[in-house]
Design an enzyme around this catalytic site. Structure first.
Site, PDB file in Angstrom:
ATOM      1  N   GLN A   1       0.514  -1.190  -0.285  1.00  0.00           N
ATOM      2  CA  GLN A   1      -0.207  -0.300   0.260  1.00  0.00           C
ATOM      3  C   GLN A   1       1.068   1.279   0.269  1.00  0.00           C
ATOM      4  O   GLN A   1       2.065   0.944   0.231  1.00  0.00           O
ATOM      5  CB  GLN A   1      -1.009   0.144   1.306  1.00  0.00           C
ATOM      6  CG  GLN A   1      -1.967  -1.002   1.307  1.00  0.00           C
ATOM      7  CD  GLN A   1      -2.991  -1.166   2.627  1.00  0.00           C
ATOM      8  OE1 GLN A   1      -2.887  -1.666   3.105  1.00  0.00           O
ATOM      9  NE2 GLN A   1      -3.453   0.193   2.293  1.00  0.00           N
ATOM     10  N   HIS A   2       0.407   2.060  -0.695  1.00  0.00           N
ATOM     11  CA  HIS A   2       0.742   3.795  -0.473  1.00  0.00           C
ATOM     12  C   HIS A   2       1.814   4.530  -1.015  1.00  0.00           C
ATOM     13  O   HIS A   2       1.813   5.592  -0.878  1.00  0.00           O
ATOM     14  CB  HIS A   2       1.236   4.253   1.113  1.00  0.00           C
ATOM     15  CG  HIS A   2       0.714   3.281   2.848  1.00  0.00           C
ATOM     16  ND1 HIS A   2      -0.564   3.804   2.657  1.00  0.00           N
ATOM     17  CD2 HIS A   2       0.798   2.622   3.566  1.00  0.00           C
ATOM     18  CE1 HIS A   2      -1.069   3.241   3.267  1.00  0.00           C
ATOM     19  NE2 HIS A   2      -0.528   1.937   4.068  1.00  0.00           N
TER      20      HIS A   2
ATOM     21  N   ASP B   1      -2.183  -5.160  -0.334  1.00  0.00           N
ATOM     22  CA  ASP B   1      -2.050  -6.155   0.234  1.00  0.00           C
ATOM     23  C   ASP B   1      -2.857  -6.847   0.947  1.00  0.00           C
ATOM     24  O   ASP B   1      -3.414  -7.264   1.529  1.00  0.00           O
ATOM     25  CB  ASP B   1      -0.417  -6.525   0.248  1.00  0.00           C
ATOM     26  CG  ASP B   1       0.584  -5.783   1.319  1.00  0.00           C
ATOM     27  OD1 ASP B   1      -0.722  -4.975   2.046  1.00  0.00           O
ATOM     28  OD2 ASP B   1       1.727  -6.062   1.068  1.00  0.00           O
TER      29      ASP B   1
HETATM   30  O1  LIG Z   1       2.186  -0.031   4.665  1.00  0.00           O
HETATM   31  C1  LIG Z   1       0.981  -0.902   4.926  1.00  0.00           C
HETATM   32  C2  LIG Z   1      -0.433  -0.970   5.678  1.00  0.00           C
HETATM   33  O2  LIG Z   1      -0.903   0.217   5.944  1.00  0.00           O
HETATM   34  C3  LIG Z   1       2.524  -1.978   4.831  1.00  0.00           C
HETATM   35  O3  LIG Z   1       1.279  -3.507   5.243  1.00  0.00           O
HETATM   36  C4  LIG Z   1       2.348  -2.221   3.430  1.00  0.00           C
HETATM   37  O4  LIG Z   1       0.941  -2.447   2.653  1.00  0.00           O
HETATM   38  C5  LIG Z   1       3.424  -3.158   2.971  1.00  0.00           C
HETATM   39  O5  LIG Z   1       2.930  -4.536   2.912  1.00  0.00           O
HETATM   40  P1  LIG Z   1       4.052  -5.490   3.416  1.00  0.00           P
HETATM   41  O6  LIG Z   1       4.591  -5.956   2.032  1.00  0.00           O
HETATM   42  O7  LIG Z   1       4.652  -5.629   4.504  1.00  0.00           O
HETATM   43  O8  LIG Z   1       3.370  -7.096   2.884  1.00  0.00           O
END
Ligand SMILES: O=C(CO)[C@@H](O)[C@H](O)COP(=O)(O)O
Ligand SMILES: Nc1ncnc2c1ncn2[C@@H]1O[C@H](COP(=O)(O)OP(=O)(O)O)[C@@H](O)[C@H]1O
Length: 463
Positions: free
Chosen positions: A71-72, A224
Site C-alpha cells: 500500500q501507499h 495487500d
Molecule cells: O503500509 C502498510 C499498510 O498500511 C503495509 O502493510 C504495506 O502494505 C506493505 O506490506 P508488506 O509488503 O509488508 O506485506
C-alpha cells in the site's frame, strides 16, 4: 477448467499464484525478488512480475488476473505515462515532518473524520507534500499519481493512456485523500499537499472488470492487506500479518475514525471497511536478529523456543526502521534488561520474537479500543512460518492463534477476486482452505508491561 491468476507485489518480492477459478485449487505459482530500499523504480516491480509470471508458466491459459500490492507507495507519472521519479514506499519515513505539518494544519480529528485516518509518513499524501517541498521539478512534470498495484494493473492492460488508470477502494483508502464513506477522492486535500490537481485512478467496484488484454480479464486488484483478508477468508476474525510490515486488521461494517492515529480507517476489498494497525518492524526484526547471532532463521526459532518465556527479563524494542505505530519515525531499536546471567543467544532470540509480537499486541489493543472484538487471531505472512512465532504468539496476544496452511494469501486473495470478476457473481467464490494449525498458551505474566516500559525508553536518532 478456467484458471485465474493473483499477484502479490509486496515490499520484498513478487508472488504469483494460478488457481482453478471454481475450486481454488493451486495449479502453478512463481516468485521473484524486489530490490532492497525504501525508494524503488516501479520498473523493478514490472521486471519482477515478468520473472514471477514466467516462473508460474505464463498467462496463456489464464482467463482473469488481479494484482494485490504494497500500500501507499507514491508513483508519479508524466503526461505521456512515464514514471517521473522512483516511487517512495510505505516504509520510507522522509515525509515524517510533512505528515506532522499536515496534521497540525487541519487537526487529527478532522483528518480522521475526512479520510478515516490521521496521516503518518507511510501515507501517500505525506509523500506528495514532501515532493512539493523538495522536488518542484518533479511536481511540475507529474500529471497523474497512482499506487503500486494501480500501476502494475495499468501496465498489464497494455494501455499508456492515463485515463485508463484504475484502483479499488482498499488501496485508495490508504492514500490520505479518499473518503471511504462516499467513495470519492478529497482532491482538496491532495491539492493541499501537492499544490496542484493531478489525474487520479478511477476507483472501481470490488468485482469490476477494469480492462482486458486479449482474452485476459483484469480485476481491480487491492491493497495487500485487503487482498490478504480476502485470501484467508477471515470473516469476522482478526488477521495479523507478519511480513516486512506487521499488520493487525479486521473486517468491519463501519469506517474507523481514530484521532489518536493508531488505527487507520481503511476500506476492504468487498465493499466494507478494514480498520488496521501497521508497524514498520516485523519479519525483518527476526532477519536482523538471526544475522546478529550468526544463525539461520530455523536456528533462531529453535533458540527462542529453548529460552524461558519472558527471556529472563530481556526486552527487545524492535524499532529497527523507526516506527509508524506508535508514530516514532526516528526511533531506533534497543535491548533492555541485560545482565550477566541472561546474556545468552537463546534469550536474545526469544526477546526478538516477543518484542516484535508485543508491537502487534499493542495494535490489537488499539483495535479493541475502536470496538473490534479480538477473541482469536489468524496469523499469516513470511514470519508466520517460524515455529517460535507461532507458539509464542498466543502467550503475547493472550488469545488463541490459528495459522492457515502455509501459502501466499495476498496473491490468493487477488486470485479469488479475479475469479469473482470472471464469475460476475454477487459475492466472491468460496474456496476450500487447507488444514490450519492451532496454537494456545497462557499470557506470559508481566511480559507486556515490561516491554511497554522498555519501549518508552527508545532512543530517537534523526536519519
Ligand atoms: O503500509 C502498510 C499498510 O498500511 C503495509 O502493510 C504495506 O502494505 C506493505 O506490506 P508488506 O509488503 O509488508 O506485506
Ligand atoms: N521460517 C521463517 N522464519 C522467520 N521469518 C521468515 C521465515 N520465512 C520467511 N521469513 C521472512 O518473511 C519475510 C517475507 O515475508 P513476506 O510476507 O513475503 O513479506 P512482504 O510481503 O513484506 O514482502 C522475510 O523477511 C523473510 O525472512
Amino acid at each position: 477448467m478456467a484458471l485465474v491468476a493473483g499477484v502479490d507485489s509486496s515490499t520484498q518480492s513478487c508472488k504469483v499464484v494460478l488457481r482453478d477459478a471454481g475450486t481454488g485449487r493451486l495449479v502453478r505459482s512463481g516468485r521473484a525478488s524486489h530490490p532492497d530500499g525504501t525508494e524503488v523504480h516501479p520498473s523493478a516491480w514490472w521486471d519482477a512480475l515478468q520473472v514471477a509470471l514466467e516462473d508460474a508458466g505464463g498467462l496463456a491459459d489464464v482467463s482473469a488476473i488481479s494484482v494485490g500490492g504494497q500500500q501507499h507507495g507514491m508513483v508519479c507519472l508524466d503526461e505521456s505515462g512515464e514514471v517521473v521519479r522512483p516511487a517512495l514506499l510505505w516504509n520510507d519515513t522522509r515525509s515524517a515532518k510533512a505528515a506532522a505539518d499536515l496534521v497540525l494544519e487541519l487537526g487529527a480529528q478532522a483528518w480522521a473524520d475526512a479520510v478515516g485516518s490521521v496521516p503518518v509518513a507511510s501515507f501517500t499524501i505525506t509523500k506528495l507534500r514532501w515532493l512539493a517541498e523538495h522536488e518542484p521539478d518533479s511536481v511540475a512534470r507529474t500529471a497523474a499519481v497512482c499506487l503500486p498495484h494501480d500501476w502494475l494493473s495499468w501496465k498489464l492492460s497494455g494501455s499508456t493512456d492515463l485515463a485508463d488508470l484504475a484502483t479499488d477502494r482498499s488501496d485508495a483508502s490508504g492514500t490520505g485523500y479518499f473518503d471511504g464513506h462516499t467513495n470519492t477522492y478529497r482532491t482538496d486535500l491532495l491539492v493541499r499537499a501537492l499544490g496542484k490537481e493531478v489525474r487520479l485512478p478511477r476507483v472501481a467496484g470490488p468485482a469490476e472488470r477494469i480492462g482486458q488484454h486479449g482474452s485476459l480479464l483484469l480485476g481491480p486488484g487491492a491493497g495487500d492487506n485487503a487482498a490478504g483478508a480476502l485470501g484467508v477468508q477471515t470473516g469476522d476474525d482478526v488477521l495479523v500479518s507478519l511480513g516486512t510490515s506487521g499488520v493487525a486488521c479486521a473486517r468491519s461494517s463501519v469506517q474507523a475514525a481514530d484521532p489518536s492515529g493508531l488505527v487507520a480507517g481503511f476500506s476492504d476489498a468487498t465493499g466494507a471497511f478494514l480498520p488496521l494497525v501497521c508497524t514498520l518492524n516485523a519479519a525483518r526484526v527476526l532477519d536482523a536478529t538471526a544475522r546478529l547471532l550468526g544463525v539461520s532463521l530455523a536456528d533462531l526459532s529453535a533458540l527462542a523456543l529453548s529460552a524461558e518465556a519472558g527471556a529472563a527479563g530481556l526486552s527487545l524494542v524492535p524499532y529497527l526502521e523507526g516506527e509508524r505505530t506508535p508514530n516514532l519515525p526516528d526511533a531506533t531499536g534497543a535491548l533492555h534488561g541485560l545482565t550477566l546471567s541472561n546474556a545468552t543467544q537463546a534469550n536474545v532470540a526469544r526477546a526478538a520474537v516477543e518484542g516484535m509480537l508485543c508491537g502487534l499486541a499493542a495494535g490489537l489493543d488499539a483495535l479493541v479500543a475502536q470496538g473490534v472484538s479480538v477473541s482469536a487471531v489468524r496469523l499469516i505472512g513470511g514470519a508466520a512460518q517460524s515455529e517460535a512465532v507461532r507458539r509464542i504468539a498466543p502467550t503475547v496476544f493472550g488469545v488463541p492463534v490459528t495459522v492457515p496452511e502455509p501459502g501466499e494469501y495476498v496473491a490468493d486473495g487477488a486470485a479469488r477476486q479475479a475469479a469473482w470478476v470472471l464469475a460476475g457473481s454477487d459475492e466472491a467464490p468460496a474456496w476450500e482452505l487447507g488444514e490450519a494449525a492451532h496454537f494456545e498458551g497462557a499470557a506470559t505474566p508481566g511480559l507486556r508491561a515490561r516491554y511497554a516500559v522498555a519501549a518508552g525508553k527508545h532512543l530517537s536518532v534523526p536519519r
